[in-house]
Scaffold this motif. Sequence first.
Motif, PDB file in Angstrom:
ATOM      1  N   ARG A 126      -3.569   4.756 -14.321  1.00 43.73           N
ATOM      2  CA  ARG A 126      -2.439   4.271 -15.122  1.00 43.73           C
ATOM      3  C   ARG A 126      -1.654   3.154 -14.426  1.00 43.73           C
ATOM      4  N   ARG A 127      -1.811   3.047 -13.095  1.00 42.66           N
ATOM      5  CA  ARG A 127      -1.044   2.048 -12.342  1.00 42.66           C
ATOM      6  C   ARG A 127      -1.950   1.346 -11.336  1.00 42.66           C
ATOM      7  N   PHE A 128      -1.700   0.058 -11.171  1.00 49.55           N
ATOM      8  CA  PHE A 128      -2.371  -0.718 -10.134  1.00 49.55           C
ATOM      9  C   PHE A 128      -1.370  -1.050  -9.041  1.00 49.55           C
ATOM     10  N   VAL A 129      -1.875  -1.151  -7.835  1.00 52.03           N
ATOM     11  CA  VAL A 129      -1.117  -1.671  -6.702  1.00 52.03           C
ATOM     12  C   VAL A 129      -1.968  -2.768  -6.076  1.00 52.03           C
ATOM     13  N   ALA A 130      -1.317  -3.695  -5.415  1.00 55.50           N
ATOM     14  CA  ALA A 130      -2.035  -4.774  -4.734  1.00 55.50           C
ATOM     15  C   ALA A 130      -1.178  -5.280  -3.591  1.00 55.50           C
ATOM     16  N   THR A 131      -1.831  -5.737  -2.554  1.00 57.62           N
ATOM     17  CA  THR A 131      -1.168  -6.366  -1.420  1.00 57.62           C
ATOM     18  C   THR A 131      -1.630  -7.810  -1.391  1.00 57.62           C
ATOM     19  N   MET A 132      -0.658  -8.726  -1.346  1.00 56.27           N
ATOM     20  CA  MET A 132      -1.035 -10.146  -1.341  1.00 56.27           C
ATOM     21  C   MET A 132       0.005 -10.984  -0.610  1.00 56.27           C
ATOM     22  N   LEU A 133      -0.383 -12.183  -0.325  1.00 52.30           N
ATOM     23  CA  LEU A 133       0.524 -13.121   0.318  1.00 52.30           C
ATOM     24  C   LEU A 133       1.574 -13.590  -0.690  1.00 52.30           C
ATOM     25  N   PRO A 134       2.814 -13.764  -0.248  1.00 45.31           N
ATOM     26  CA  PRO A 134       3.869 -14.208  -1.175  1.00 45.31           C
ATOM     27  C   PRO A 134       3.560 -15.543  -1.843  1.00 45.31           C
ATOM     28  N   ASP A 135       2.838 -16.441  -1.159  1.00 41.43           N
ATOM     29  CA  ASP A 135       2.569 -17.760  -1.732  1.00 41.43           C
ATOM     30  C   ASP A 135       1.298 -17.811  -2.581  1.00 41.43           C
ATOM     31  N   ASN A 136       0.632 -16.672  -2.768  1.00 42.45           N
ATOM     32  CA  ASN A 136      -0.562 -16.631  -3.608  1.00 42.45           C
ATOM     33  C   ASN A 136      -0.121 -16.421  -5.058  1.00 42.45           C
ATOM     34  N   LEU A 137       0.445 -17.468  -5.629  1.00 43.77           N
ATOM     35  CA  LEU A 137       1.031 -17.376  -6.961  1.00 43.77           C
ATOM     36  C   LEU A 137       0.001 -17.062  -8.034  1.00 43.77           C
ATOM     37  N   ALA A 138      -1.215 -17.559  -7.882  1.00 47.23           N
ATOM     38  CA  ALA A 138      -2.261 -17.266  -8.867  1.00 47.23           C
ATOM     39  C   ALA A 138      -2.545 -15.766  -8.902  1.00 47.23           C
ATOM     40  N   ALA A 139      -2.600 -15.133  -7.753  1.00 44.36           N
ATOM     41  CA  ALA A 139      -2.850 -13.685  -7.707  1.00 44.36           C
ATOM     42  C   ALA A 139      -1.664 -12.910  -8.283  1.00 44.36           C
ATOM     43  N   HIS A 140      -0.448 -13.365  -8.024  1.00 48.53           N
ATOM     44  CA  HIS A 140       0.737 -12.727  -8.605  1.00 48.53           C
ATOM     45  C   HIS A 140       0.680 -12.818 -10.139  1.00 48.53           C
ATOM     46  N   ARG A 141       0.330 -13.992 -10.665  1.00 50.01           N
ATOM     47  CA  ARG A 141       0.244 -14.170 -12.121  1.00 50.01           C
ATOM     48  C   ARG A 141      -0.871 -13.309 -12.714  1.00 50.01           C
ATOM     49  N   LEU A 142      -1.989 -13.238 -12.022  1.00 46.92           N
ATOM     50  CA  LEU A 142      -3.107 -12.436 -12.497  1.00 46.92           C
ATOM     51  C   LEU A 142      -2.736 -10.958 -12.532  1.00 46.92           C
ATOM     52  N   PHE A 143      -2.057 -10.491 -11.506  1.00 42.66           N
ATOM     53  CA  PHE A 143      -1.605  -9.089 -11.485  1.00 42.66           C
ATOM     54  C   PHE A 143      -0.685  -8.832 -12.676  1.00 42.66           C
ATOM     55  N   ALA A 144       0.199  -9.780 -12.978  1.00 39.53           N
ATOM     56  CA  ALA A 144       1.142  -9.625 -14.089  1.00 39.53           C
ATOM     57  C   ALA A 144       0.417  -9.556 -15.439  1.00 39.53           C
ATOM     58  N   ARG A 145      -0.773 -10.138 -15.533  1.00 31.86           N
ATOM     59  CA  ARG A 145      -1.520 -10.085 -16.796  1.00 31.86           C
ATOM     60  C   ARG A 145      -2.038  -8.689 -17.091  1.00 31.86           C
ATOM     61  N   VAL A 146      -2.339  -7.902 -16.063  1.00 31.31           N
ATOM     62  CA  VAL A 146      -2.922  -6.575 -16.295  1.00 31.31           C
ATOM     63  C   VAL A 146      -1.956  -5.435 -16.006  1.00 31.31           C
ATOM     64  N   ALA A 147      -0.816  -5.733 -15.401  1.00 34.23           N
ATOM     65  CA  ALA A 147       0.152  -4.682 -15.078  1.00 34.23           C
ATOM     66  C   ALA A 147       1.545  -5.120 -15.523  1.00 34.23           C
ATOM     67  N   GLN A 148       2.238  -4.234 -16.219  1.00 34.71           N
ATOM     68  CA  GLN A 148       3.582  -4.550 -16.694  1.00 34.71           C
ATOM     69  C   GLN A 148       4.610  -3.753 -15.902  1.00 34.71           C
TER      70      GLN A 148
END
Length: 184
Positions: A126-148
Amino acid sequence: MLVRLGNGIDVLIRPIRPDDKGLLAAGMEHLSAHSSYQRFLVPKPALTAAELRYLTEVDFRDHVALVAVRPEKPDVLVAVGRWVRSAHDPEVAEIAFVVADELQNHGLGTALAEALADAARERGVRRFVATMLPDNLAAHRLFARVAQEREVTQSGPLHELRGELSPAARRSGARRRRSARALP
């Protein structure tokens, strides 16, 4: 699943197989140092035999991994994504993905992340977690597409993201056309 990317290139997204070790190892050689660092959060020029085993020999229950290849070049890996269920909470899984440099920003990451989210929902995640670099904006946006309802916290130099999986129905056809389209 065959998808057409925003640049007109077709890719096949399929489950990873144990015999993909060579593909995965070769794929690492084709990633830029920057893309590799964004995925692994440390310099990572190659994968060890133990890492290749872990990354390709998955159970598709608690560890789901998908790869993308070009249909005309099935021996060249262009993306890989996965989620691994938390041992502490079976409704939570950590998601990670990487897309070959030349196919970034054409919708492949979105198609891969949505396929992973579908597989997660089917298995009770039901939930995703991810660890990423703060400046990896593409990954942040991608995470936002699948997790609200995302929560972002700072953990040293990294961002820890948490979010409820978005309902599958939320993904509209218009949104899919903007990124990548599943082909019949």
